[in-house]
Design a protein around this motif. Structure first.
Motif, PDB file in Angstrom:
ATOM      1  N   MET A  77     -17.275 -49.944  49.728  1.00 41.82           N
ATOM      2  CA  MET A  77     -15.901 -50.446  49.796  1.00 41.82           C
ATOM      3  C   MET A  77     -15.038 -49.490  50.624  1.00 41.82           C
ATOM      4  O   MET A  77     -15.171 -48.276  50.498  1.00 41.82           O
ATOM      5  CB  MET A  77     -15.335 -50.557  48.372  1.00 41.82           C
ATOM      6  N   ALA A  78     -14.182 -50.079  51.460  1.00 43.24           N
ATOM      7  CA  ALA A  78     -13.338 -49.231  52.310  1.00 43.24           C
ATOM      8  C   ALA A  78     -12.372 -48.427  51.445  1.00 43.24           C
ATOM      9  O   ALA A  78     -11.883 -48.908  50.430  1.00 43.24           O
ATOM     10  CB  ALA A  78     -12.558 -50.107  53.269  1.00 43.24           C
ATOM     11  N   LYS A  79     -12.131 -47.192  51.913  1.00 46.89           N
ATOM     12  CA  LYS A  79     -11.213 -46.334  51.167  1.00 46.89           C
ATOM     13  C   LYS A  79      -9.801 -46.916  51.231  1.00 46.89           C
ATOM     14  O   LYS A  79      -9.347 -47.340  52.280  1.00 46.89           O
ATOM     15  CB  LYS A  79     -11.233 -44.933  51.784  1.00 46.89           C
ATOM     16  N   GLN A  80      -9.105 -46.931  50.096  1.00 43.08           N
ATOM     17  CA  GLN A  80      -7.793 -47.573  50.097  1.00 43.08           C
ATOM     18  C   GLN A  80      -6.719 -46.735  50.780  1.00 43.08           C
ATOM     19  O   GLN A  80      -5.775 -47.267  51.333  1.00 43.08           O
ATOM     20  CB  GLN A  80      -7.387 -47.918  48.682  1.00 43.08           C
ATOM     21  N   TYR A  81      -6.849 -45.436  50.694  1.00 45.53           N
ATOM     22  CA  TYR A  81      -5.912 -44.580  51.409  1.00 45.53           C
ATOM     23  C   TYR A  81      -6.520 -43.198  51.607  1.00 45.53           C
ATOM     24  O   TYR A  81      -7.460 -42.816  50.924  1.00 45.53           O
ATOM     25  CB  TYR A  81      -4.567 -44.481  50.684  1.00 45.53           C
ATOM     26  N   ASP A  82      -5.952 -42.479  52.574  1.00 45.68           N
ATOM     27  CA  ASP A  82      -6.454 -41.137  52.859  1.00 45.68           C
ATOM     28  C   ASP A  82      -5.640 -40.066  52.135  1.00 45.68           C
ATOM     29  O   ASP A  82      -6.177 -39.069  51.678  1.00 45.68           O
ATOM     30  CB  ASP A  82      -6.397 -40.868  54.367  1.00 45.68           C
ATOM     31  N   VAL A  83      -4.337 -40.281  52.127  1.00 39.33           N
ATOM     32  CA  VAL A  83      -3.478 -39.302  51.444  1.00 39.33           C
ATOM     33  C   VAL A  83      -2.429 -40.019  50.605  1.00 39.33           C
ATOM     34  O   VAL A  83      -2.055 -41.153  50.888  1.00 39.33           O
ATOM     35  CB  VAL A  83      -2.725 -38.363  52.428  1.00 39.33           C
ATOM     36  N   LEU A  84      -1.985 -39.319  49.590  1.00 38.49           N
ATOM     37  CA  LEU A  84      -0.958 -39.879  48.711  1.00 38.49           C
ATOM     38  C   LEU A  84       0.230 -38.923  48.674  1.00 38.49           C
ATOM     39  O   LEU A  84       0.059 -37.731  48.420  1.00 38.49           O
ATOM     40  CB  LEU A  84      -1.524 -40.048  47.298  1.00 38.49           C
ATOM     41  N   PHE A  85       1.411 -39.460  48.963  1.00 33.98           N
ATOM     42  CA  PHE A  85       2.616 -38.623  48.916  1.00 33.98           C
ATOM     43  C   PHE A  85       3.617 -39.209  47.944  1.00 33.98           C
ATOM     44  O   PHE A  85       3.730 -40.421  47.803  1.00 33.98           O
ATOM     45  CB  PHE A  85       3.279 -38.529  50.292  1.00 33.98           C
ATOM     46  N   ARG A  86       4.372 -38.309  47.338  1.00 33.12           N
ATOM     47  CA  ARG A  86       5.408 -38.755  46.394  1.00 33.12           C
ATOM     48  C   ARG A  86       6.793 -38.547  47.020  1.00 33.12           C
ATOM     49  O   ARG A  86       7.141 -37.447  47.417  1.00 33.12           O
ATOM     50  CB  ARG A  86       5.273 -37.936  45.109  1.00 33.12           C
ATOM     51  N   LEU A  87       7.525 -39.632  47.113  1.00 29.13           N
ATOM     52  CA  LEU A  87       8.879 -39.574  47.673  1.00 29.13           C
ATOM     53  C   LEU A  87       9.887 -39.924  46.587  1.00 29.13           C
ATOM     54  O   LEU A  87       9.574 -40.673  45.654  1.00 29.13           O
ATOM     55  CB  LEU A  87       9.024 -40.563  48.843  1.00 29.13           C
ATOM     56  N   LEU A  88      11.097 -39.413  46.750  1.00 30.49           N
ATOM     57  CA  LEU A  88      12.114 -39.581  45.713  1.00 30.49           C
ATOM     58  C   LEU A  88      13.403 -40.110  46.338  1.00 30.49           C
ATOM     59  O   LEU A  88      13.811 -39.656  47.397  1.00 30.49           O
ATOM     60  CB  LEU A  88      12.364 -38.192  45.128  1.00 30.49           C
ATOM     61  N   LEU A  89      14.022 -41.074  45.665  1.00 36.12           N
ATOM     62  CA  LEU A  89      15.321 -41.575  46.120  1.00 36.12           C
ATOM     63  C   LEU A  89      16.412 -40.919  45.286  1.00 36.12           C
ATOM     64  O   LEU A  89      16.408 -41.045  44.060  1.00 36.12           O
ATOM     65  CB  LEU A  89      15.396 -43.086  45.927  1.00 36.12           C
ATOM     66  N   LEU A  90      17.326 -40.226  45.938  1.00 33.25           N
ATOM     67  CA  LEU A  90      18.420 -39.574  45.224  1.00 33.25           C
ATOM     68  C   LEU A  90      19.760 -40.029  45.786  1.00 33.25           C
ATOM     69  O   LEU A  90      19.874 -40.327  46.966  1.00 33.25           O
ATOM     70  CB  LEU A  90      18.341 -38.050  45.376  1.00 33.25           C
ATOM     71  N   GLY A  91      20.749 -40.049  44.948  1.00 30.95           N
ATOM     72  CA  GLY A  91      22.095 -40.418  45.394  1.00 30.95           C
ATOM     73  C   GLY A  91      22.884 -40.947  44.217  1.00 30.95           C
ATOM     74  O   GLY A  91      22.315 -41.255  43.160  1.00 30.95           O
ATOM     75  N   ASP A  92      24.177 -41.067  44.416  1.00 31.55           N
ATOM     76  CA  ASP A  92      25.054 -41.529  43.333  1.00 31.55           C
ATOM     77  C   ASP A  92      24.636 -42.909  42.815  1.00 31.55           C
ATOM     78  O   ASP A  92      23.995 -43.685  43.527  1.00 31.55           O
ATOM     79  CB  ASP A  92      26.494 -41.629  43.841  1.00 31.55           C
ATOM     80  N   SER A  93      25.098 -43.188  41.624  1.00 31.93           N
ATOM     81  CA  SER A  93      24.839 -44.499  41.045  1.00 31.93           C
ATOM     82  C   SER A  93      25.530 -45.579  41.881  1.00 31.93           C
ATOM     83  O   SER A  93      26.691 -45.433  42.254  1.00 31.93           O
ATOM     84  CB  SER A  93      25.399 -44.522  39.621  1.00 31.93           C
ATOM     85  N   GLY A  94      24.790 -46.618  42.196  1.00 31.17           N
ATOM     86  CA  GLY A  94      25.379 -47.763  42.898  1.00 31.17           C
ATOM     87  C   GLY A  94      25.271 -47.707  44.415  1.00 31.17           C
ATOM     88  O   GLY A  94      25.715 -48.630  45.095  1.00 31.17           O
ATOM     89  N   VAL A  95      24.677 -46.649  44.958  1.00 35.18           N
ATOM     90  CA  VAL A  95      24.580 -46.575  46.425  1.00 35.18           C
ATOM     91  C   VAL A  95      23.521 -47.522  46.981  1.00 35.18           C
ATOM     92  O   VAL A  95      23.482 -47.819  48.166  1.00 35.18           O
ATOM     93  CB  VAL A  95      24.308 -45.127  46.931  1.00 35.18           C
ATOM     94  N   GLY A  96      22.637 -47.992  46.077  1.00 40.92           N
ATOM     95  CA  GLY A  96      21.650 -48.986  46.487  1.00 40.92           C
ATOM     96  C   GLY A  96      20.218 -48.477  46.536  1.00 40.92           C
ATOM     97  O   GLY A  96      19.384 -49.045  47.246  1.00 40.92           O
TER      98      GLY A  96
END
Ligand SMILES: Nc1nc2c(ncn2[C@@H]2O[C@H](COP(=O)(O)OP(=O)(O)OP(=O)(O)O)[C@@H](O)[C@H]2O)c(=O)[nH]1
Length: 362
Positions: free
Chosen positions: A1-20
């Motif tokens: 089975m083909a590998k699903q991904y090579d690398v995994l990164f964790r990203l974070l969304l930060l900002g005031d409440s309600g900015v979207g």
């Protein structure tokens, strides 16, 4: 089975409440836009002392929940326990959930879900009578007995029905009841949204796990716990809110304090479609981003403007920042492969050089 991904990164969304932040994430991963604002709730104040992650499927969508151990529960019922809880999401309880959960789930949770959604035989006898037929089974097995004292209605406004009001039967959970004030330690099941998407960058399958945090001030002690595991951070403001723009400095200084040194950052001015209401000029965004040495995008989760570009850019930056480590990893893997090939070749040569009549078992 083909590998699903090579690398995994964790990203974070930060900002005031309600900015979207939630809208940006939903637009990027599901190409959806939600016109209403349901605050992402992390959890009430307290001290995080431990936790583990649990996937739950609600409304056929996969969300990540965190089972947190909190000590020092506040003396009063938290404001986030509110009757305006959304009716549509059905918390599911996995058949293997331990009987000790029994007293903390009450039939009053919601009367409307069809009984057929629960397979009676799969539910532990002692849970069965107390879980209302309406709840789809599916809290992960790993929750086990420790969850018992901890299911808490502040989980997320969208998870529980309005009928779960503080005045509801106290057995839902003691802390929901106005008269009970001391619970310590306390386990909480809270929603910390993250979604995943795989991008192909320079021939590398990059899987990004994007965490949506609560912008509300009161949750920030908890939110900061996620910074240190992030490789990339979106600092989001709303172009119709000067205040959210001013707060970017505070978010950036928190990132400097709590995130790893190598973390990559991007400045995002969201709601670019709101031309009439704009309070922050594009030039101001560019200036701030330049001062911090970040890339800058104006986006609209509403019109889908610059969404893929923004997420891809941060993923590219994270990949570039980690490329050296990846290359080293790849070299060592290649070395291993080469070594194996060499050994195999040598073995073959030995066989070939030996008694020609002998069968080769290499
Ligand atoms: N016009 C417009 N509205 C947007 C856009 N993005 C989000 N919104 C609206 O802004 C409001 C807040 O969006 P959310 O995504 O819930 O905000 P959030 O940053 O996740 O808020 P917290 O969870 O409280 O931290 C909602 O009513 C959205 O519909 C956008 O690009 N354009």
């Amino acid at each position: 089975m083909a590998k699903q991904y090579d690398v995994l990164f964790r990203l974070l969304l930060l900002g005031d409440s309600g900015v979207g932040k939630t809208c940006l994430l939903c637009r990027f991963t599901d190409n959806e836009f939600h016109p209403s604002h349901i605050s992402t709730i992390v959890c009430p104040t307290g001290t995080l002392v431990g936790g583990s992650s649990i996937p739950l499927t609600l409304n056929r969508k996969s969300w990540q929940y965190q089972l947190l151990t909190i000590v020092g529960w506040p003396l009063s019922v938290h404001p986030s326990i509110h009757p305006s809880i959304h009716p549509s999401i059905h918390p599911s309880i996995h058949p293997s959930i331990h009987p000790s959960i029994h007293p903390s789930i009450h039939p009053s949770i919601h009367p409307s879900i069809h009984p057929s959604s629960i397979h009676p035989s799969s539910i532990h006898p002692s849970i069965h009578p107390s879980i209302h037929p309406s709840i789809h089974p599916s809290i992960h097995p790993s929750i086990h007995p420790s969850i018992h004292p901890s299911i808490h209605p502040s989980i997320h406004p969208s998870i529980l029905h309005p009928s779960i009001h503080p005045s509801t039967h106290p057995s839902i959970h003691p802390s929901i009841h106005p008269s009970i004030h001391h619970i310590c330690p306390l386990l909480l099941l809270i929603r910390v949204d993250f979604k995943m998407k795989t991008l192909l960058i320079d021939g590398i399958k990059v899987r990004i796990q994007i965490w949506d945090t609560a912008g509300q001030e009161r949750y920030q002690t908890i939110t900061k716990q996620y910074y240190r595991r992030a490789q990339g951070i979106f600092l989001v403001y709303d172009i119709t809110s000067e205040r959210s723009f001013q707060h970017i400095m505070k978010w950036a200084s928190d990132v400097d304090e709590y995130a790893p040194e190598k973390v990559q950052k991007i400045l995002v001015g969201n709601k670019s479609d709101e031309v009439e209401k704009r309070q922050v000029a594009t030039a101001q965004g560019i200036k701030l981003a330049t001062a911090y040495g970040m890339d800058f995008f104006e986006t609209s989760a509403f019109t889908n403007h610059n969404i893929t570009e923004t997420f891809t850019r941060l993923a590219e930056q994270v990949l570039a920042a980690n490329k050296r480590d990846l290359d080293l990893l790849r070299i060592s893997i290649n070395d291993e492969i080469n070594l194996a090939a060499l050994e195999e070749e040598e073995g073959l040569r030995e066989c070939a050089g030996g008694d020609q009549d002998k069968s080769c078992w290499c």
